[in-house]
Design an enzyme around this catalytic site. Structure first.
Site, PDB file in Angstrom:
ATOM      1  N   TYR A  36       0.772  -1.250  -0.041  1.00 38.47           N
ATOM      2  CA  TYR A  36       0.038  -0.008  -0.151  1.00 38.47           C
ATOM      3  C   TYR A  36       0.881   1.366  -0.062  1.00 38.47           C
ATOM      4  O   TYR A  36       2.057   1.364   0.283  1.00 38.47           O
ATOM      5  CB  TYR A  36      -1.112   0.121   1.097  1.00 38.47           C
ATOM      6  CG  TYR A  36      -0.518   0.268   2.589  1.00 38.47           C
ATOM      7  CD1 TYR A  36      -0.291   1.316   3.104  1.00 38.47           C
ATOM      8  CD2 TYR A  36      -0.051  -0.679   3.349  1.00 38.47           C
ATOM      9  CE1 TYR A  36       0.232   1.912   4.386  1.00 38.47           C
ATOM     10  CE2 TYR A  36       0.747  -0.412   4.705  1.00 38.47           C
ATOM     11  CZ  TYR A  36       0.802   0.802   5.154  1.00 38.47           C
ATOM     12  OH  TYR A  36       1.289   0.988   6.229  1.00 38.47           O
ATOM     13  N   CYS A  37       0.197   2.186  -0.510  1.00 37.94           N
ATOM     14  CA  CYS A  37       0.925   3.608  -0.528  1.00 37.94           C
ATOM     15  C   CYS A  37      -0.390   4.765  -0.517  1.00 37.94           C
ATOM     16  O   CYS A  37      -1.320   4.371  -0.443  1.00 37.94           O
ATOM     17  CB  CYS A  37       1.991   3.687  -1.708  1.00 37.94           C
ATOM     18  SG  CYS A  37       1.246   3.456  -3.441  1.00 37.94           S
ATOM     19  N   THR A  38       0.059   5.984  -0.834  1.00 37.45           N
ATOM     20  CA  THR A  38      -0.814   6.880  -0.769  1.00 37.45           C
ATOM     21  C   THR A  38      -1.854   6.843  -1.842  1.00 37.45           C
ATOM     22  O   THR A  38      -3.081   6.934  -1.556  1.00 37.45           O
ATOM     23  CB  THR A  38       0.040   8.461  -0.882  1.00 37.45           C
ATOM     24  OG1 THR A  38       0.902   8.433   0.028  1.00 37.45           O
ATOM     25  CG2 THR A  38      -0.988   9.530  -0.460  1.00 37.45           C
ATOM     26  N   CYS A  81       3.130   1.575  -5.472  1.00 37.12           N
ATOM     27  CA  CYS A  81       2.801   0.046  -5.260  1.00 37.12           C
ATOM     28  C   CYS A  81       2.635  -0.568  -6.769  1.00 37.12           C
ATOM     29  O   CYS A  81       3.077  -1.668  -6.854  1.00 37.12           O
ATOM     30  CB  CYS A  81       1.487  -0.154  -4.592  1.00 37.12           C
ATOM     31  SG  CYS A  81       1.583   0.340  -2.938  1.00 37.12           S
ATOM     32  N   ILE A 139      -4.299   4.463   0.163  1.00 40.96           N
ATOM     33  CA  ILE A 139      -4.917   5.085   1.392  1.00 40.96           C
ATOM     34  C   ILE A 139      -6.036   5.781   0.897  1.00 40.96           C
ATOM     35  O   ILE A 139      -7.137   5.820   1.678  1.00 40.96           O
ATOM     36  CB  ILE A 139      -3.947   5.519   2.177  1.00 40.96           C
ATOM     37  CG1 ILE A 139      -2.790   4.730   2.509  1.00 40.96           C
ATOM     38  CG2 ILE A 139      -4.642   6.083   3.337  1.00 40.96           C
ATOM     39  CD1 ILE A 139      -1.635   5.462   3.040  1.00 40.96           C
TER      40      ILE A 139
END
Length: 344
Positions: A203-205, A210, A232
């Site tokens: 996961y990332c922003t 990703c 996210i």
């Protein structure tokens, strides 16, 4: 004739003070949105100029990177131009139906100007072309599928920098101690060594890091690689609209003037100066330092929004003393902040 004269209308020419005043005087609302797409752009310079002309007319602000491998954008769009913005972007074949991630918290102050830059890559990763294939990426999981996979014991990996995960993360996630995505990729492979057949959740922003990571991991023999759809930002939207359990704790760091948007009420980090519970990032008021760190309201007042005594001394000094102070004071100059620094 100045050879650059024809390009001057494609860049911002206002001072920071003028930009802030312009934004403060706006009478309309804005929406902060991010999106990315890996797609071959044969002429990224021409695409950059085309997008600037379109978005400048719509009074869009933001930070956008264009490369031969695609686009990565974080933007602020006037609400009354939203439909036109969407229609014009989707009219470009390479970006048709690119998914948007709308900011969780939005005060309309996320960006001051429009910046579109041509880069070698839309996310700096230092990888060679033969080290990944963006057509062979991990499976995208929606919020419910992500929660289910976490409940089943999958390995969760945070693909963001240390200062991002410090204020918010998924419980029990693997947290690389890196300051750049380039540093993080080999560290993640090393930490996951021996787990090539296990289920991996990335996961990332907003998802762009990703996407590249999943291709990189698959290239290194990981068989069950998955990534959080929309990152996210979209996870939070799905949790709220579908009344799902929120497994993210704390704040989501964002790369604009807000520096963070709250996902849960939990405060999991501490002020770097006094140690009190706090998850508010700030950049040192001394622009010659500009280090990013966590600072509570009390320390912000005590240090005049500076990271420590040296920077505060410099900021408060008369203009005719600053040059001599620069020669003997120690500034972090954007490097990582540690509570044990003598200036704190």
């Amino acid at each position: 004739m100045d050879p650059n004269s024809s390009k001057r209308h494609l860049i911002n020419q206002l001072s920071p003070e003028d930009l802030k005043a312009r934004l403060a005087n706006e009478s309309f609302k804005r929406t902060t949105v991010s999106f990315y797409k890996y797609v071959i752009l044969d002429k990224p310079e021409e695409m950059r100029d085309q997008l600037f002309l379109i978005w400048n007319k719509l009074h869009c602000y933001g930070r956008i990177y264009v490369a031969k491998e695609g686009i990565n954008a974080q933007m602020s769009v006037p609400d009354h131009f939203w439909n036109e913005f969407k229609e014009q972007l989707y009219a470009i074949p390479e970006f048709n139906n690119v998914p948007f991630k709308i900011a969780v918290e939005d005060d309309g102050q996320s960006f001051l100007k429009l910046q579109i830059k041509v880069r070698q890559q839309i996310v700096a990763d230092g990888l060679k072309p033969e080290e990944y294939d963006v057509t062979n990426v991990g499976q995208h999981l929606n919020a419910q599928q992500w929660n289910n996979a976490m409940d089943d014991g999958a390995i969760v990996v945070d693909m963001r920098n240390h200062y991002e995960s410090e204020i918010g993360r998924f419980a029990n996630a693997l947290l690389p101690d890196a300051e750049t995505f380039k540093e993080e990729l080999p560290e993640v492979v090393e930490k996951l060594k021996g787990k090539e057949d296990e289920k991996i959740l990335l996961y990332c922003t907003g998802g762009v890091r990703c996407e590249k990571t999943s291709a990189y991991l698959k290239h290194h023999g990981f068989s069950d690689v998955n990534q959080l759809l929309g990152g996210i930002i979209d996870y939070n939207r799905q949790v709220e609209t579908e009344a799902l359990e929120n497994k993210f704790i704390g704040k989501n760091f964002v790369f604009d003037n807000r520096l963070g948007e709250r996902i849960s009420d939990d405060v999991i980090s501490h002020c770097h100066q006094c140690g009190s519970a706090c998850d508010t990032h700030t950049n040192c008021a001394n622009k010659r330092c500009n280090v990013l760190f966590i600072q509570c309201d009390s320390c912000r007042a005590k240090y005049n929004a500076c990271c420590g005594d040296d920077c505060q001394t410099y900021v408060l000094a008369p203009a005719d003393e600053k040059e001599s102070l620069e020669q003997r004071l120690v500034f972090k100059r954007g490097k990582r902040f540690y509570k044990t620094d003598k200036s704190a």
